[in-house]
Design a protein around this motif. Sequence first.
Motif, PDB file in Angstrom:
ATOM      1  N   ALA A 123       0.938  -1.124   0.060  1.00  0.00           N
ATOM      2  CA  ALA A 123       0.240   0.007  -0.096  1.00  0.00           C
ATOM      3  C   ALA A 123       0.939   1.171  -0.015  1.00  0.00           C
ATOM      4  N   ILE A 124       1.802   1.176   0.800  1.00  0.00           N
ATOM      5  CA  ILE A 124       2.567   2.666   1.028  1.00  0.00           C
ATOM      6  C   ILE A 124       3.660   2.748  -0.459  1.00  0.00           C
ATOM      7  N   ALA A 125       4.019   1.589  -0.767  1.00  0.00           N
ATOM      8  CA  ALA A 125       4.667   1.498  -2.113  1.00  0.00           C
ATOM      9  C   ALA A 125       4.170   2.059  -3.066  1.00  0.00           C
ATOM     10  N   ILE A 141      -5.386  -9.289   3.620  1.00  0.00           N
ATOM     11  CA  ILE A 141      -5.469  -8.521   4.868  1.00  0.00           C
ATOM     12  C   ILE A 141      -4.184  -7.590   4.634  1.00  0.00           C
ATOM     13  N   ASN A 142      -4.116  -6.316   5.391  1.00  0.00           N
ATOM     14  CA  ASN A 142      -2.872  -5.657   5.476  1.00  0.00           C
ATOM     15  C   ASN A 142      -2.920  -5.000   6.806  1.00  0.00           C
ATOM     16  N   GLU A 143      -2.121  -4.324   7.351  1.00  0.00           N
ATOM     17  CA  GLU A 143      -1.958  -3.428   8.577  1.00  0.00           C
ATOM     18  C   GLU A 143      -2.847  -2.181   8.341  1.00  0.00           C
ATOM     19  N   ASN A 144      -3.733  -1.646   9.085  1.00  0.00           N
ATOM     20  CA  ASN A 144      -4.388  -0.454   9.011  1.00  0.00           C
ATOM     21  C   ASN A 144      -3.487   0.665   9.280  1.00  0.00           C
ATOM     22  N   ASP A 145      -2.953   1.200   8.183  1.00  0.00           N
ATOM     23  CA  ASP A 145      -1.838   1.891   8.497  1.00  0.00           C
ATOM     24  C   ASP A 145      -2.360   3.500   9.135  1.00  0.00           C
ATOM     25  N   THR A 146      -3.523   3.931   8.739  1.00  0.00           N
ATOM     26  CA  THR A 146      -3.949   5.186   8.924  1.00  0.00           C
ATOM     27  C   THR A 146      -4.084   5.108  10.397  1.00  0.00           C
ATOM     28  N   ASP A 205       5.549  -4.634  11.122  1.00  0.00           N
ATOM     29  CA  ASP A 205       5.700  -5.260   9.617  1.00  0.00           C
ATOM     30  C   ASP A 205       4.615  -6.118   9.214  1.00  0.00           C
ATOM     31  N   ASN A 206       4.506  -6.808   8.206  1.00  0.00           N
ATOM     32  CA  ASN A 206       3.454  -7.644   7.971  1.00  0.00           C
ATOM     33  C   ASN A 206       3.832  -8.762   8.196  1.00  0.00           C
ATOM     34  N   ASP A 207       5.211  -9.237   8.179  1.00  0.00           N
ATOM     35  CA  ASP A 207       5.520 -10.547   8.530  1.00  0.00           C
ATOM     36  C   ASP A 207       5.134 -10.798   9.911  1.00  0.00           C
TER      37      ASP A 207
END
Length: 386
Positions: free
Chosen positions: A65-67, A146-151, A161-163
């Motif tokens: 997402a960030i990249a 699934i991803n981390e809810n970075d907001t 990290d996602n690991d």
Amino acid sequence: MVTAVNEVNFREKWVRPARRVVVKVGSGVLTRDNGLDVRLIGRLVREISNLKKQGREIILVSSGAIASGFKKVALGEKPQTIQAKQACAAVGQASLIMAYEKAFERRGFQVAQILLTADDLSNRRRYLNARNTLTTLLEWGIIPIINENDTVVVAEIKFGDNDTLAGMITSLVEGDLLINLTDIDGLYDRDPRLDPEARFISLVPSIGPKIEAMASAIPGFLGAGGMSTKVAAARRLARRGVPTIVANGKKAGILERILEGRPEGTLFLPRTKPLSQRKHWIAFTAKSRGRIVVDDGAKQALLKRGKSLLPSGVIRVVDSFNVGDSVRVEDKKGRLVAVGLANYSSAELHRILGCQTCDIEQFLGYKHSDEVIHRDNMVVGSDLKI
Ligand code: GLU
């Protein structure tokens, strides 16, 4: 001694039969200079669709997402501040999930987006809610992404990290295998991008300091983690009795080849005597709120005799925590002895530490329980570090 023959046997035993598989894909795999690598996503989706047709269940944990976001908003360089990263993730997450959705739709599969934070999974009720949602999606044949809810997260409440997230998710969904796709072939004894003599390690029977030292010498380029966080996630998952494979996601056919039992990537074997899902959550997912320092007698009782922790063995209480919070139990030298859920708050413990169980009521005016931490809510060992 690991030979080629028993390596094949390990893959036959631990990898080929895996039915519920968590696949983590790193930013380095998913992005190219001009943003998301949509062709690569298409190829991964084709492979995952084929695995689904074999009757396997796949849960995707996807970075990128960030990249993807920072290339879209045309920032000249990688975002440095946490706010800039969060804003880029918000932009990029939309493209990321859209790319997956389009590609899976073409193959007749539906996806679901799940954004989580470490705080969510540290809360037992939310953890169980996430488990129920994921289980329902899997029953419906939908692929959770699934991803981390970075907001909403800043450094101290991040998974990191996602690991780490992928490892926790594998335990949560009772997965049989974690496949962690990155931009190198797996674990080497040195960084292969810097040293052509670096030796590839295809099988890790158990993860100790030597393996961790090798991993720490291999940083990640685009992603957050590098090899260290992958190996740490594999170590924690091994305690749950689940194997991990770290492999090269840029290689065509990689997922299918791995699940055919071919010698791809590094296989980290699980430990015998796995922890239950709940105990694994206590040890590795619930965030510790404080520390309890115990005397040598209590330490031996916990480690050697499988006892609960009683107030008489407590010497000191550090930080403040509530009833039910996860706390670290340490010896006098600060070495980790156990992690567990406290039956008393730190304020209560200050008043009863060192006392006999029969005197708790006299000091507090009431008694929740005889134990400070009950054995059933505790995991002992010195390797419980996140
Ligand atoms: N959540 C971040 C992203 O999607 C990635 C974190 C990581 O790569 O570990 O960009």
